[in-house]
Design a protein around this motif. Structure first.
Motif, PDB file in Angstrom:
ATOM      1  N   GLN A   1       0.830  -1.202   0.000  1.00  0.00           N
ATOM      2  CA  GLN A   1       0.000   0.000   0.000  1.00  0.00           C
ATOM      3  C   GLN A   1       0.865   1.252   0.000  1.00  0.00           C
ATOM      4  OE1 GLN A   1      -2.706  -0.411   3.346  1.00  0.00           O
ATOM      5  NE2 GLN A   1      -4.188  -1.489   2.080  1.00  0.00           N
ATOM      6  N   LYS A   2       0.561   2.131  -0.953  1.00  0.00           N
ATOM      7  CA  LYS A   2       1.229   3.428  -1.080  1.00  0.00           C
ATOM      8  C   LYS A   2       2.749   3.295  -1.087  1.00  0.00           C
ATOM      9  CE  LYS A   2      -2.671   6.145   0.340  1.00  0.00           C
ATOM     10  NZ  LYS A   2      -3.562   4.966   0.271  1.00  0.00           N
ATOM     11  N   PHE A   3       3.236   2.367  -1.889  1.00  0.00           N
ATOM     12  CA  PHE A   3       4.677   2.199  -2.069  1.00  0.00           C
ATOM     13  C   PHE A   3       5.206   3.402  -2.855  1.00  0.00           C
ATOM     14  CE2 PHE A   3       8.353   0.743  -4.529  1.00  0.00           C
ATOM     15  CZ  PHE A   3       9.139   0.243  -3.510  1.00  0.00           C
ATOM     16  N   PRO A   4       6.171   4.161  -2.302  1.00  0.00           N
ATOM     17  CA  PRO A   4       6.611   5.397  -2.960  1.00  0.00           C
ATOM     18  C   PRO A   4       7.701   5.171  -3.998  1.00  0.00           C
ATOM     19  CG  PRO A   4       7.678   5.201  -0.827  1.00  0.00           C
ATOM     20  CD  PRO A   4       6.798   3.989  -0.969  1.00  0.00           C
ATOM     21  N   GLN A   5       7.592   5.904  -5.101  1.00  0.00           N
ATOM     22  CA  GLN A   5       8.607   5.865  -6.143  1.00  0.00           C
ATOM     23  C   GLN A   5       8.758   7.272  -6.712  1.00  0.00           C
ATOM     24  OE1 GLN A   5      10.532   3.289  -7.101  1.00  0.00           O
ATOM     25  NE2 GLN A   5      11.627   4.563  -8.542  1.00  0.00           N
ATOM     26  N   SER A   6       9.989   7.737  -6.809  1.00  0.00           N
ATOM     27  CA  SER A   6      10.243   9.079  -7.336  1.00  0.00           C
ATOM     28  C   SER A   6       9.599   9.255  -8.710  1.00  0.00           C
ATOM     29  CB  SER A   6      11.753   9.328  -7.431  1.00  0.00           C
ATOM     30  OG  SER A   6      12.019  10.489  -8.182  1.00  0.00           O
ATOM     31  N   ALA A   7       8.928  10.397  -8.903  1.00  0.00           N
ATOM     32  CA  ALA A   7       8.300  10.700 -10.197  1.00  0.00           C
ATOM     33  C   ALA A   7       9.079  11.769 -10.928  1.00  0.00           C
ATOM     34  CB  ALA A   7       6.856  11.145  -9.992  1.00  0.00           C
ATOM     35  N   LEU A   8      10.340  11.976 -10.523  1.00  0.00           N
ATOM     36  CA  LEU A   8      11.183  13.013 -11.107  1.00  0.00           C
ATOM     37  C   LEU A   8      12.455  12.363 -11.637  1.00  0.00           C
ATOM     38  CD1 LEU A   8      11.007  16.154 -11.313  1.00  0.00           C
ATOM     39  CD2 LEU A   8      12.462  16.250  -9.294  1.00  0.00           C
ATOM     40  N   SER A   9      12.894  12.789 -12.800  1.00  0.00           N
ATOM     41  CA  SER A   9      14.076  12.189 -13.416  1.00  0.00           C
ATOM     42  C   SER A   9      15.307  13.080 -13.335  1.00  0.00           C
ATOM     43  CB  SER A   9      13.789  11.857 -14.894  1.00  0.00           C
ATOM     44  OG  SER A   9      13.523  13.050 -15.625  1.00  0.00           O
ATOM     45  N   LYS A  10      15.213  14.201 -12.600  1.00  0.00           N
ATOM     46  CA  LYS A  10      16.363  15.099 -12.484  1.00  0.00           C
ATOM     47  C   LYS A  10      17.489  14.434 -11.704  1.00  0.00           C
ATOM     48  CE  LYS A  10      13.967  19.554 -12.727  1.00  0.00           C
ATOM     49  NZ  LYS A  10      13.717  20.821 -12.010  1.00  0.00           N
TER      50      LYS A  10
END
Length: 356
Positions: free
Chosen positions: A204-213
């Protein structure tokens, strides 16, 4: 590019989200408002761009004009034109320092579903930084200075939150060891077991960066966040802070998410085999039954600085206070410490030699 500055109901001054009060505050008349009070006054906050007082020039420069994807916007308070990065969704005017939200950056599919508001103020963040620096013996003398600390800023970073229901099975080899003595002999016994496990695992709500910088790796190290603080997204939470919009799609990070969830699944299965002295997983199969992705913004207090011509980042989780970053080391202090240690050790050795 539409922009908006949230205005105080009483005096018309700019409003900023106040983490200490968890309310929206005006620095001019010191008024505080709840989100409900603002909605009752303005209507739906994310749709109030039609208000003529907040309507501004929507001219957007083409990306190739600046060569780095820059976008020109006009401050709704002073009218100054400011260039911002193509992924910036909230910032402040460099001239009048008014908080500005670039609403068009967070429209349609780019609008987040959820947000964790900042949990403590910039003052608190600086105090946490000072407290940590006091424990670092080898920091350069002039590093902890207002010149560095003034560069601290609150930034909302984009994350994917994944709810994933998995069905899986695995086979493993477990071993139990026993050792005993009889007379002059020592005996060792190894029993080998074939282990099978099947089950469902819900992430549940496993976080993953949504930014490629380049600094996206920092987002992993300031985790975890407490998801109990998640609330429905409103652009008003961005007022007074900077924010980045996501620049990845689900397809861009699906492989990485699958890889990380597989590693967690292996650990969960192995934890059910604790009765064995050693366990080796032979194979594992995981299938996705159902998966739901949401887009969220998480708070970070961020400080950047240059040391020996290298740009470095120091970050504080804006909810929990967890820190991440590289701090410079004073070679002079390190040399003095080494010299002092050498003198102390030499005195001890000399004293022991004299006693002997």
């Amino acid at each position: 590019m539409s922009t908006v500055a949230y205005k105080c109901i009483n005096c018309g001054g700019p409003l900023e989200f106040n983490p200490a009060k968890q309310m929206f505050s005006c620095e001019y008349c010191r008024s505080d408002f709840t989100e409900k009070e603002l909605k009752d006054h303005f209507g739906e906050l994310d749709e109030k761009l039609n208000d003529e007082n907040n309507k501004v020039d929507e001219t957007q420069t083409e990306d190739d004009e600046f060569g780095f994807g820059g976008v020109l916007f006009s401050c709704p308070n002073c009218g100054a034109e400011v260039v911002t990065d193509e992924t910036t969704a909230a910032t402040e005017c460099v001239y009048c320092h008014s908080p500005v939200v670039l609403s068009g950056r967070l429209a349609g599919d780019m609008k987040p579903n959820l947000v964790i508001p900042f949990g403590f103020t910039e003052k608190d963040a600086k105090e946490k930084f000072y407290a940590m620096c006091k424990k670092k013996w080898f920091l350069p003398k002039d590093f902890v200075s207002d010149a560095h600390i003034e560069q601290m800023k609150g930034v909302y970073y984009p994350y994917w939150l994944v709810d994933s229901d998995k069905a899986g099975s695995c086979n493993a080899t477990g071993k139990k060891y026993r050792t005993w003595r009889s007379g002059d002999y020592e005996y060792k016994e190894t029993k080998t077991y074939s282990i099978s496990r099947m089950g469902n695992i819900a992430f549940q709500k496993f976080p993953q960066s949504a930014l490629s910088k380049e600094d996206h790796h920092m987002m992993k190290f300031v985790n975890p966040y407490d998801n109990e603080a998640l609330t429905d997204f409103s652009m008003s939470y961005l007022s007074g802070f900077q924010a980045e919009k996501r620049d990845t799609e689900r397809a861009d990070v699906q492989e990485q998410v699958d890889k990380e969830l597989l590693e967690y699944s292996k650990k969960i299965f192995k934890d059910t085999m604790s009765q064995y002295d050693s366990v080796t997983l032979d194979n594992i199969q995981m299938n996705t039954v159902q998966e739901d992705w949401k887009y969220a913004l998480f708070p970070v207090w961020l400080m950047t600085y240059k040391y020996k011509d290298k740009q470095k980042i120091f970050a504080i989780n804006g909810q929990t206070g967890k820190t991440y970053g590289e701090l410079p080391c004073s070679l002079g202090k390190l040399a003095l410490f080494g010299a002092g240690l050498f003198v102390v050790l030499s005195a001890i050795i000399f004293g022991l030699g004299y006693c002997l």
